[in-house]
Design an enzyme around this catalytic site. Structure first.
Site, PDB file in Angstrom:
ATOM      1  N   ASP A  91      -5.981  -7.746 -44.891  1.00 43.37           N
ATOM      2  CA  ASP A  91      -7.111  -6.911 -44.493  1.00 43.37           C
ATOM      3  C   ASP A  91      -6.663  -5.469 -44.653  1.00 43.37           C
ATOM      4  O   ASP A  91      -5.728  -5.023 -43.966  1.00 43.37           O
ATOM      5  CB  ASP A  91      -7.437  -7.211 -43.026  1.00 43.37           C
ATOM      6  CG  ASP A  91      -8.840  -6.804 -42.632  1.00 43.37           C
ATOM      7  OD1 ASP A  91      -9.347  -5.806 -43.169  1.00 43.37           O
ATOM      8  OD2 ASP A  91      -9.426  -7.491 -41.769  1.00 43.37           O
TER       9      ASP A  91
ATOM     10  N   HIS B 184     -14.625 -11.425 -36.524  1.00 47.03           N
ATOM     11  CA  HIS B 184     -14.073 -10.871 -35.295  1.00 47.03           C
ATOM     12  C   HIS B 184     -14.962  -9.809 -34.649  1.00 47.03           C
ATOM     13  O   HIS B 184     -14.654  -9.317 -33.571  1.00 47.03           O
ATOM     14  CB  HIS B 184     -12.694 -10.266 -35.593  1.00 47.03           C
ATOM     15  CG  HIS B 184     -12.798  -9.122 -36.551  1.00 47.03           C
ATOM     16  ND1 HIS B 184     -13.105  -9.309 -37.884  1.00 47.03           N
ATOM     17  CD2 HIS B 184     -12.685  -7.781 -36.379  1.00 47.03           C
ATOM     18  CE1 HIS B 184     -13.161  -8.133 -38.485  1.00 47.03           C
ATOM     19  NE2 HIS B 184     -12.907  -7.191 -37.594  1.00 47.03           N
ATOM     20  N   ASP B 185     -16.044  -9.415 -35.315  1.00 44.36           N
ATOM     21  CA  ASP B 185     -16.967  -8.418 -34.750  1.00 44.36           C
ATOM     22  C   ASP B 185     -18.259  -9.045 -34.244  1.00 44.36           C
ATOM     23  O   ASP B 185     -19.091  -8.352 -33.668  1.00 44.36           O
ATOM     24  CB  ASP B 185     -17.373  -7.396 -35.829  1.00 44.36           C
ATOM     25  CG  ASP B 185     -16.231  -6.519 -36.293  1.00 44.36           C
ATOM     26  OD1 ASP B 185     -15.283  -6.279 -35.503  1.00 44.36           O
ATOM     27  OD2 ASP B 185     -16.285  -6.065 -37.461  1.00 44.36           O
TER      28      ASP B 185
ATOM     29  N   ASP C 245     -11.929  -3.258 -45.387  1.00 45.56           N
ATOM     30  CA  ASP C 245     -12.726  -2.797 -44.258  1.00 45.56           C
ATOM     31  C   ASP C 245     -13.693  -1.681 -44.675  1.00 45.56           C
ATOM     32  O   ASP C 245     -13.278  -0.722 -45.347  1.00 45.56           O
ATOM     33  CB  ASP C 245     -11.756  -2.265 -43.187  1.00 45.56           C
ATOM     34  CG  ASP C 245     -12.408  -2.111 -41.837  1.00 45.56           C
ATOM     35  OD1 ASP C 245     -12.818  -3.128 -41.260  1.00 45.56           O
ATOM     36  OD2 ASP C 245     -12.510  -0.959 -41.351  1.00 45.56           O
TER      37      ASP C 245
ATOM     38  N   GLU D 219     -16.060  -5.356 -47.108  1.00 47.86           N
ATOM     39  CA  GLU D 219     -17.016  -5.311 -46.000  1.00 47.86           C
ATOM     40  C   GLU D 219     -17.998  -4.188 -46.301  1.00 47.86           C
ATOM     41  O   GLU D 219     -17.586  -3.053 -46.528  1.00 47.86           O
ATOM     42  CB  GLU D 219     -16.296  -5.049 -44.667  1.00 47.86           C
ATOM     43  CG  GLU D 219     -17.245  -5.201 -43.496  1.00 47.86           C
ATOM     44  CD  GLU D 219     -16.747  -4.541 -42.215  1.00 47.86           C
ATOM     45  OE1 GLU D 219     -17.151  -4.991 -41.134  1.00 47.86           O
ATOM     46  OE2 GLU D 219     -15.970  -3.572 -42.286  1.00 47.86           O
TER      47      GLU D 219
HETATM   48  O1  ISL Z   1     -18.630  -4.318 -34.996  1.00 47.37           O
HETATM   49  C1  ISL Z   1     -19.684  -3.980 -35.429  1.00 47.37           C
HETATM   50  C2  ISL Z   1     -20.905  -4.410 -34.754  1.00 47.37           C
HETATM   51  O2  ISL Z   1     -20.952  -5.797 -34.688  1.00 47.37           O
HETATM   52  C3  ISL Z   1     -19.846  -3.238 -36.681  1.00 47.37           C
HETATM   53  O3  ISL Z   1     -20.706  -2.172 -36.571  1.00 47.37           O
HETATM   54  C4  ISL Z   1     -18.495  -2.789 -37.192  1.00 47.37           C
HETATM   55  O4  ISL Z   1     -18.063  -1.648 -36.529  1.00 47.37           O
HETATM   56  C5  ISL Z   1     -18.580  -2.534 -38.652  1.00 47.37           C
HETATM   57  O5  ISL Z   1     -18.964  -3.742 -39.229  1.00 47.37           O
HETATM   58  C6  ISL Z   1     -17.247  -2.122 -39.221  1.00 47.37           C
HETATM   59  O6  ISL Z   1     -16.275  -3.059 -38.883  1.00 47.37           O
HETATM   60  C7  ISL Z   1     -14.988  -2.912 -39.357  1.00 47.37           C
HETATM   61  O7  ISL Z   1     -14.466  -1.614 -39.188  1.00 47.37           O
HETATM   62  C8  ISL Z   1     -14.242  -1.196 -37.842  1.00 47.37           C
HETATM   63  C9  ISL Z   1     -13.505  -2.236 -37.006  1.00 47.37           C
HETATM   64  O8  ISL Z   1     -13.566  -1.877 -35.656  1.00 47.37           O
HETATM   65  C10 ISL Z   1     -14.083  -3.609 -37.190  1.00 47.37           C
HETATM   66  O9  ISL Z   1     -13.345  -4.553 -36.458  1.00 47.37           O
HETATM   67  C11 ISL Z   1     -14.069  -3.891 -38.654  1.00 47.37           C
HETATM   68  O10 ISL Z   1     -14.467  -5.194 -38.967  1.00 47.37           O
HETATM   69  C12 ISL Z   1     -13.431   0.067 -37.938  1.00 47.37           C
HETATM   70  O11 ISL Z   1     -12.288  -0.160 -38.702  1.00 47.37           O
END
Ligand code: ISL
Ligand code: CA
Length: 558
Positions: free
Chosen positions: A97, A331-332, A198, A255
């Site tokens: 990642d 994970h989000d 990311d 992403e």
């Molecule tokens: O988590 C969210 C809501 O469900 C999203 O808005 C998320 O912040 C967005 O998808 C970006 O996510 C990624 O980047 C973030 C990190 O906190 C997340 O875990 C990652 O998947 C910042 O690096």
């Protein structure tokens, strides 16, 4: 390049929550290595590791202080090498990642950068003068508050789309881009097999960094429409592809929040000039709040009609042009069985988890399974604010309830029960011993209260478990080419059915008919099923033809 990733299945591991091997309450690399046999048993091809790099863990590793070092809580580089070689021995590929929209404020580039305007690293980040006493523009951070932080010592503001400890890199600077490519090549040379990137579609910022539109209730403007899919994004990704991907046999998934099908066709085009696929978010946004100031915080339920329309749009738009990723969880996101299924009783939890898996796993694209999804782990349903750990959830509570008084605390806690990222991050439930067999120490995140009923040990002993259903879905994808290559079509009468999702996949020889009852009701439905049709998977042990029992899902081949 070969496209082995087209019929691969990916399993995401969130390292802090998978398996603790030394009793400090935090999952680690040796823990993951010990569990690779379990992952192999599931039958997946690729393991995606959420960030394991050196990091102050303000955002659980999505704030990287050194891209080429392992976070000491997770182990050492030697532990990583062991993990990689055991994975390869088992025939599993490893996907890293990488987080390159921003770094941690403890990264050496940023430490240099903030030393002053003349520092050679100044331009690695996005520094601007304020407008009078105000920030350079009206953007808000995705984690609440402004997207700019004033740095007293060097007298300017820096941009952070996420936490203040996550300064955005300046991709306009060619040195930044080359540093990122060097780092990626270093990992690829080490033998990793892919990259998940990311928020990669945020890296090209608009010229002049103009103000964004703001609604009445929002404290700051949402910069997403301006930073997502920016004007140089395709140029940057094509350059990355030339410098990195074209030199290694790696799989890439970006992403991409706020991506539509038109943009996705450019990112994940079959011509292979940019990425192999992207994570789109439209189906994850179907149960968000109508008020932009509340974002995803809501208790709205997505309807099957909306979910089907969205997935179908993506299937149809990308077919023959680009490649889809398929996911319900990461994970989000909250746990899918709690979100779109039914976790109110054991029978429905198992049936609805299998039903949702069936809908997704017969579509065209590369499926992603998030740890614990394969045993039907549920949301955590924390009751009080102090049970939460995720900075985004806690910040949102304070902003929405305490500062803005948009809703009361009880309502917000209800919404967090549905949407907090902590729902995904509770430790993996291995067995019914203390801390679900995850750790012998005090765990960094609470274990879900239901671990005695829902755990891997139990699932492995039950031939009818969700685990074995996922195992079968993965096996079918590996065996039946039509799942990878066939065309997708909704069953004509089904386009507006509020209760059942029915679609076909077809190639020259084979047709698959997928039927899924999304409700807890028994339904009577007629479908055209030829006499020679064979049922290849179902979440009930007997077939009752036209009668669809609660959450019944089945697939015919003919
Ligand atoms: O988590 C969210 C809501 O469900 C999203 O808005 C998320 O912040 C967005 O998808 C970006 O996510 C990624 O980047 C973030 C990190 O906190 C997340 O875990 C990652 O998947 C910042 O690096
Ligand atoms: Ca540990």
């Amino acid at each position: 390049m070969k496209s082995w990733w087209k019929n691969s299945v990916v399993y995401q591991v969130y390292p802090a929550s998978y398996q603790d091997s030394n009793g400090d309450g935090i999952g680690d690399l040796p823990g993951i290595t010990n569990r690779l046999d379990y992952i192999k048993k599931l039958g997946v091809d690729i393991v995606w590791l959420s960030p394991i790099y050196k990091s102050p863990q303000v955002d659980n590793g999505y704030d990287i202080a050194d891209y080429q070092a392992i976070n000491p809580d997770f182990g050492s580089m030697k532990d990583f090498d062991n993990l990689l070689s055991k994975a390869h021995r088992l025939g599993l590929k490893i996907m890293m990642d990488i987080v390159v929209n921003h770094t941690s404020d403890e990264h050496k580039w940023f430490k240099e950068s903030r030393k002053g305007k003349d520092n050679p690293y100044r331009d690695y980040y996005i520094w601007r003068d304020g407008k009078g006493d105000n920030a350079p523009n009206n953007w808000g951070s995705f984690f609440t508050g402004p997207a700019w932080k004033f740095d007293k010592e060097s007298g300017q503001y820096y941009l952070h789309l996420f936490a203040p400890q996550q300064p955005d890199l300046n991709w306009e600077n060619k040195k930044v881009r080359n540093s990122v490519y060097d780092m990626m090549n270093w990992w690829a040379d080490k033998g990793v097999d892919g990259f998940r990137m990311d928020v990669i579609n945020y890296i090209s910022k608009p010229e002049g960094l103009p103000d964004a539109a703001k609604t009445k209730d929002e404290m700051y403007a949402n910069p997403e429409p301006l930073v997502a899919n920016g004007h140089r994004i395709h140029e940057f990704l094509q350059e990355m592809n030339k410098n990195v991907m074209s030199k290694h046999d790696v799989v890439t998934v970006g992403e991409a929040p706020a991506v539509n099908t038109e943009e996705a066709i450019k990112y994940s085009n079959l011509n292979g000039k940019e990425l192999n696929m992207v994570f789109q978010f439209e189906h994850m946004g179907l149960d968000g709040n109508n008020n932009p100031a509340l974002g995803r915080w809501s208790d709205k339920k997505a309807t099957l009609t909306d979910i089907r329309a969205n997935l179908t749009k993506w299937q149809e738009a990308l077919e023959g042009k680009a490649w889809n990723s398929l996911y319900w969880n990461n994970h989000d996101q909250p746990r899918v069985v709690s979100r779109f299924g039914n976790d109110t009783n054991e029978k429905y939890r198992v049936l609805s988890a299998k039903m949702l898996a069936t809908i997704l796993h017969f579509q065209q694209g590369t499926p992603f399974i998030f740890e614990g999804e394969e045993i039907g782990m549920t949301n955590a349903y924390f009751k009080t604010l102090d049970e939460y750990v995720d900075l985004d959830s806690i910040n949102s509570y304070h902003q929405i309830v305490d500062e803005q008084h948009l809703i009361d605390g009880t309502t917000m806690l209800k919404y967090m029960g549905r949407h907090s990222r902590d729902n995904a991050r509770t430790p993996m439930q291995w067995d019914d011993s203390a801390n679900a067999g995850f750790s012998t120490g005090k765990t960094w995140e609470h274990v879900n209260r239901n671990y005695k009923e829902i755990n891997v040990d139990k699932a492995l002993k039950d031939s009818d478990s969700i685990f074995y259903y996922y195992q079968k879905l993965i096996k079918l994808r590996h065996e039946l080419a039509v799942i990878t290559d066939g065309t997708y079509a909704l069953v004509p009468d089904n386009v507006n059915d509020p209760d059942v999702y029915a679609y076909t996949r077809k190639d020259k020889e084979t047709t698959l008919l997928i039927i899924a009852n999304y409700t807890d009701k028994e339904l009577q439905k007629e479908y055209d099923i030829p006499d020679n049709a064979k049922e290849i998977i179902s979440n009930y042990s007997t077939d009752q033809g036209d009668k669809l029992r609660p959450y019944e899902a089945k697939v015919y081949q003919f």
